[in-house]
Motif scaffolding. Structure first.
Motif, PDB file in Angstrom:
ATOM      1  N   GLU A   1     -23.551 -15.502  34.620  1.00 39.30           N
ATOM      2  CA  GLU A   1     -23.706 -16.921  34.958  1.00 39.30           C
ATOM      3  C   GLU A   1     -22.336 -17.620  34.988  1.00 39.30           C
ATOM      4  O   GLU A   1     -22.030 -18.373  35.915  1.00 39.30           O
ATOM      5  CB  GLU A   1     -24.634 -17.591  33.940  1.00 39.30           C
ATOM      6  CG  GLU A   1     -24.677 -19.104  33.997  1.00 39.30           C
ATOM      7  CD  GLU A   1     -25.457 -19.654  35.191  1.00 39.30           C
ATOM      8  OE1 GLU A   1     -26.056 -18.865  35.935  1.00 39.30           O
ATOM      9  OE2 GLU A   1     -25.449 -20.891  35.378  1.00 39.30           O
ATOM     10  N   TYR A   2     -21.514 -17.345  33.996  1.00 43.89           N
ATOM     11  CA  TYR A   2     -20.185 -17.973  33.961  1.00 43.89           C
ATOM     12  C   TYR A   2     -19.318 -17.482  35.129  1.00 43.89           C
ATOM     13  O   TYR A   2     -18.566 -18.249  35.722  1.00 43.89           O
ATOM     14  CB  TYR A   2     -19.476 -17.684  32.635  1.00 43.89           C
ATOM     15  CG  TYR A   2     -20.095 -18.384  31.441  1.00 43.89           C
ATOM     16  CD1 TYR A   2     -20.507 -19.713  31.520  1.00 43.89           C
ATOM     17  CD2 TYR A   2     -20.259 -17.728  30.226  1.00 43.89           C
ATOM     18  CE1 TYR A   2     -21.071 -20.362  30.422  1.00 43.89           C
ATOM     19  CE2 TYR A   2     -20.819 -18.366  29.126  1.00 43.89           C
ATOM     20  CZ  TYR A   2     -21.218 -19.678  29.229  1.00 43.89           C
ATOM     21  OH  TYR A   2     -21.774 -20.315  28.145  1.00 43.89           O
ATOM     22  N   ILE A   3     -19.422 -16.204  35.436  1.00 45.99           N
ATOM     23  CA  ILE A   3     -18.664 -15.647  36.560  1.00 45.99           C
ATOM     24  C   ILE A   3     -19.055 -16.368  37.850  1.00 45.99           C
ATOM     25  O   ILE A   3     -18.194 -16.797  38.629  1.00 45.99           O
ATOM     26  CB  ILE A   3     -18.923 -14.124  36.685  1.00 45.99           C
ATOM     27  CG1 ILE A   3     -18.273 -13.367  35.512  1.00 45.99           C
ATOM     28  CG2 ILE A   3     -18.413 -13.591  38.025  1.00 45.99           C
ATOM     29  CD1 ILE A   3     -18.628 -11.887  35.440  1.00 45.99           C
ATOM     30  N   CYS A   4     -20.351 -16.506  38.057  1.00 41.37           N
ATOM     31  CA  CYS A   4     -20.826 -17.151  39.285  1.00 41.37           C
ATOM     32  C   CYS A   4     -20.414 -18.622  39.315  1.00 41.37           C
ATOM     33  O   CYS A   4     -19.958 -19.127  40.342  1.00 41.37           O
ATOM     34  CB  CYS A   4     -22.344 -16.997  39.410  1.00 41.37           C
ATOM     35  SG  CYS A   4     -22.855 -15.297  39.741  1.00 41.37           S
ATOM     36  N   ASP A   5     -20.573 -19.298  38.191  1.00 40.43           N
ATOM     37  CA  ASP A   5     -20.154 -20.705  38.094  1.00 40.43           C
ATOM     38  C   ASP A   5     -18.698 -20.879  38.512  1.00 40.43           C
ATOM     39  O   ASP A   5     -18.359 -21.815  39.230  1.00 40.43           O
ATOM     40  CB  ASP A   5     -20.268 -21.184  36.642  1.00 40.43           C
ATOM     41  CG  ASP A   5     -21.594 -21.867  36.359  1.00 40.43           C
ATOM     42  OD1 ASP A   5     -22.481 -21.823  37.236  1.00 40.43           O
ATOM     43  OD2 ASP A   5     -21.749 -22.414  35.263  1.00 40.43           O
ATOM     44  N   PHE A   6     -17.869 -19.988  38.027  1.00 46.43           N
ATOM     45  CA  PHE A   6     -16.436 -20.135  38.275  1.00 46.43           C
ATOM     46  C   PHE A   6     -16.132 -20.141  39.766  1.00 46.43           C
ATOM     47  O   PHE A   6     -15.273 -20.887  40.238  1.00 46.43           O
ATOM     48  CB  PHE A   6     -15.660 -19.000  37.589  1.00 46.43           C
ATOM     49  CG  PHE A   6     -14.173 -19.139  37.733  1.00 46.43           C
ATOM     50  CD1 PHE A   6     -13.453 -19.989  36.910  1.00 46.43           C
ATOM     51  CD2 PHE A   6     -13.481 -18.428  38.710  1.00 46.43           C
ATOM     52  CE1 PHE A   6     -12.079 -20.139  37.045  1.00 46.43           C
ATOM     53  CE2 PHE A   6     -12.109 -18.569  38.856  1.00 46.43           C
ATOM     54  CZ  PHE A   6     -11.409 -19.424  38.023  1.00 46.43           C
ATOM     55  N   LEU A   7     -16.833 -19.316  40.513  1.00 46.86           N
ATOM     56  CA  LEU A   7     -16.599 -19.217  41.956  1.00 46.86           C
ATOM     57  C   LEU A   7     -17.628 -20.008  42.756  1.00 46.86           C
ATOM     58  O   LEU A   7     -17.708 -19.868  43.981  1.00 46.86           O
ATOM     59  CB  LEU A   7     -16.596 -17.746  42.387  1.00 46.86           C
ATOM     60  CG  LEU A   7     -15.399 -16.931  41.906  1.00 46.86           C
ATOM     61  CD1 LEU A   7     -15.574 -15.456  42.254  1.00 46.86           C
ATOM     62  CD2 LEU A   7     -14.092 -17.464  42.504  1.00 46.86           C
ATOM     63  N   LYS A   8     -18.412 -20.807  42.044  1.00 44.94           N
ATOM     64  CA  LYS A   8     -19.454 -21.632  42.677  1.00 44.94           C
ATOM     65  C   LYS A   8     -20.455 -20.789  43.473  1.00 44.94           C
ATOM     66  O   LYS A   8     -21.002 -21.221  44.481  1.00 44.94           O
ATOM     67  CB  LYS A   8     -18.835 -22.726  43.554  1.00 44.94           C
ATOM     68  CG  LYS A   8     -17.995 -23.722  42.767  1.00 44.94           C
ATOM     69  CD  LYS A   8     -17.578 -24.900  43.626  1.00 44.94           C
ATOM     70  CE  LYS A   8     -16.958 -26.041  42.830  1.00 44.94           C
ATOM     71  NZ  LYS A   8     -15.866 -25.644  41.901  1.00 44.94           N
ATOM     72  N   MET A   9     -20.652 -19.559  43.025  1.00 45.22           N
ATOM     73  CA  MET A   9     -21.713 -18.736  43.597  1.00 45.22           C
ATOM     74  C   MET A   9     -23.017 -19.106  42.903  1.00 45.22           C
ATOM     75  O   MET A   9     -23.014 -19.641  41.792  1.00 45.22           O
ATOM     76  CB  MET A   9     -21.410 -17.249  43.380  1.00 45.22           C
ATOM     77  CG  MET A   9     -20.077 -16.815  43.997  1.00 45.22           C
ATOM     78  SD  MET A   9     -19.812 -15.009  43.941  1.00 45.22           S
ATOM     79  CE  MET A   9     -19.584 -14.742  42.164  1.00 45.22           C
ATOM     80  N   LYS A  10     -24.120 -18.786  43.546  1.00 43.54           N
ATOM     81  CA  LYS A  10     -25.427 -19.103  42.978  1.00 43.54           C
ATOM     82  C   LYS A  10     -26.004 -17.836  42.329  1.00 43.54           C
ATOM     83  O   LYS A  10     -26.289 -16.865  43.035  1.00 43.54           O
ATOM     84  CB  LYS A  10     -26.350 -19.592  44.103  1.00 43.54           C
ATOM     85  CG  LYS A  10     -27.655 -20.148  43.594  1.00 43.54           C
ATOM     86  CD  LYS A  10     -28.568 -20.554  44.756  1.00 43.54           C
ATOM     87  CE  LYS A  10     -29.951 -20.904  44.227  1.00 43.54           C
ATOM     88  NZ  LYS A  10     -31.017 -20.440  45.121  1.00 43.54           N
ATOM     89  N   PHE A  11     -26.150 -17.856  41.010  1.00 46.21           N
ATOM     90  CA  PHE A  11     -26.724 -16.700  40.308  1.00 46.21           C
ATOM     91  C   PHE A  11     -28.240 -16.839  40.418  1.00 46.21           C
ATOM     92  O   PHE A  11     -28.896 -17.483  39.618  1.00 46.21           O
ATOM     93  CB  PHE A  11     -26.269 -16.711  38.857  1.00 46.21           C
ATOM     94  CG  PHE A  11     -26.679 -15.487  38.079  1.00 46.21           C
ATOM     95  CD1 PHE A  11     -26.997 -14.287  38.699  1.00 46.21           C
ATOM     96  CD2 PHE A  11     -26.726 -15.514  36.693  1.00 46.21           C
ATOM     97  CE1 PHE A  11     -27.365 -13.157  37.976  1.00 46.21           C
ATOM     98  CE2 PHE A  11     -27.092 -14.398  35.953  1.00 46.21           C
ATOM     99  CZ  PHE A  11     -27.410 -13.226  36.594  1.00 46.21           C
ATOM    100  N   ASP A  12     -28.784 -16.201  41.429  1.00 44.00           N
ATOM    101  CA  ASP A  12     -30.155 -16.481  41.813  1.00 44.00           C
ATOM    102  C   ASP A  12     -31.199 -15.818  40.929  1.00 44.00           C
ATOM    103  O   ASP A  12     -32.235 -16.400  40.640  1.00 44.00           O
ATOM    104  CB  ASP A  12     -30.367 -16.041  43.262  1.00 44.00           C
ATOM    105  CG  ASP A  12     -31.435 -16.864  43.926  1.00 44.00           C
ATOM    106  OD1 ASP A  12     -31.200 -18.073  44.123  1.00 44.00           O
ATOM    107  OD2 ASP A  12     -32.505 -16.318  44.218  1.00 44.00           O
TER     108      ASP A  12
END
Lengths: 191, 191, 191, 191
Positions: free
Chosen positions: D136-147
């Protein structure tokens, strides 16, 4: 096999209750809607005289829990944790651990099977995880088995019915509990 | 700069309170011991008529919170989470968010600085972490800044005084808050 | 008492290394900078022939670990976890558990004391917590004691020196390790 | 709609791969088995000359990722985290963020949809949660959506096929991805 379900929602027919209906359908379950009972606040359990200060419904509820084989906790995600209603019920266990009226509480809790069903509106698949971890620690402390949890997504009434994954998980839990029932009754017949 | 501290323990002079004394010493702080107030259970906030059903101390407390720049939550680790007393206080925010008597609650909460001080007896440096994560989500939701947390270890009364790391962290927080006070009063003088 | 420290950073004199210098100063420590060694990727440990396929530095490093009483892992927070360099080293333990050359690996790991020092640039006091929880599970699995962790904040070189809390925690760990050393040498003299 | 799947296992046809087969069946997916590629260790990304030091397969892989709409990470739970193989791949993103050869990496990552499929042998429904939080933090950092994420239980080869809940979740993900495909191709025809 006996199942007791504790509901922590303050809302009637809310999402967590609806999801639990699927998980518990066609099963004999003692349902405890905590909002329907008077549970006084925790007291300082080092001052034993306080323990007797006020009668409430808690002793009757904890007896139901001690008699059950399977405990299902059902709570909405309120502020990224279980509801204060459910937390109060659990906080009271600290008194029970010291209460001479329940000398076998710790012993009775051992190996009970625990399931948690929760529904939240704000990214619960991530933001309910601390609550899952907390429940694991709670179960560990009393040597209960935290067997499964189901997280659902839903805010408005009935919205959880759009969360296919949660519905499938609830149906899986239902199947599992039914199979446990059957095994238990087979064992019972052989005795 | 104004500081309000909410205490969630049911015990007088317990470990979390003691640790907070160090963090808050020589500072002007509005201290709210939640156990001294009557806070009624959460109601179904979709049924607005319920909101007015019972008078209690909550409105006075939430006003203190809205006026403060810095909010310090102090709670023992009960069952691997905040106390039900503190959780009830926070759960009530859901009503406040919908309460026409507090139209600016959400706006007022923004950018408030939050600190959490907690003490637990069972491996709190690991087992209090879900509560820390929960507090982060709570602060995020209201756009408050979760500035710091202190975890201490202690079970019996006063035991936290043997946790050097916690004592140092409390002293660090005290220094930080004092420096914030000084900066704020300098800014005030320049106005 | 012997201490081994494994450094997972790829950067020389980075923040995590600097913070560890404080924690380890004036102590006899075997320092292993993982970036200076060749550690081949994990292989499928069910195919034992692969285990011997390539010589590397890992066996020498794991021997150092098995001989130590205290293990300190030092890693920057990379992508909200330990560095891949350190993770590779730990992943290789799965082979060691099955490697007839190390029949006593599991036994030797038991009761070793583990400390973790980590520094991150993006809200590490919250976002490094999953790594702390992971390390707890790692230690549990091998029955090691996860004694303490230190989280520091820092991005640019040397920035961790502005994190007072982390510096204090590192000094506390240093004091603790020195006192352990003294106790151990006292016990040694009495033998 | 294009899907790329990165496999972090070192084992051929292991449990996580098997579970992913269900989630990805009858879909056009670019599959990247990381074990089949040479990815050099991370270097100190502040020393840009190092970036060019060694050619490897990473640039080709990151290009595949940048072109995809949906990214699926598949990894066994190794030591309560993603495999070092996958972590190395992700750690390398730090270089890409600074690499003039990929000026639009950050921009391209935005709003990509991420799914995680993982299988572990030791209580993964609890002990894989830190990895979920990390992702979740990884995705947040790159503004990806952790679906979504799927956790399965399995140790020996094929054991995940006994985890009904995981199988259902994989089938749900498969349905979801197929429906996304259909919507995307409808939109495509209208162009």
């Amino acid at each position: 096999m006996t199942i007791v379900a504790f509901y922590g929602s303050i809302r009637d027919k809310g999402n967590s209750e609806r999801l639990a209906e699927i998980a518990l359908q066609d099963l004999e379950v003692t349902k405890v809607f905590l909002r329907d009972y008077h549970i006084r606040p925790i007291s300082d359990w080092n001052q034993t005289e306080l323990l007797k200060s006020e009668a409430d419904d808690y002793p009757a509820l904890i007896r139901k829990q001690m008699l059950a084989d399977v405990i299902v906790f059902i709570t909405p995600v309120y502020w990224y944790g279980m509801s204060s209603l459910l937390k109060l019920y659990i906080d009271r266990w600290s008194e029970t651990l010291r209460d001479p009226a329940f000398p076998d509480f710790r012993e009775k809790m051992k190996a009970k099977e625990v399931h948690l069903i929760t529904v939240g509106g704000d990214d619960p698949y991530i933001k309910a995880l601390p609550m899952i971890q907390q429940m694991e620690y709670i179960c560990d402390f009393l040597k209960m088995k935290f067997d499964s949890y189901i997280i659902g997504r839903g805010d408005k009434k009935g919205e959880v019915f759009t969360d296919e994954k949660a519905l499938h998980s609830a149906a899986d839990l239902n199947n599992y509990l039914k199979s446990q029932f059957q095994e238990a009754s087979k064992r019972g017949r052989n005795v």
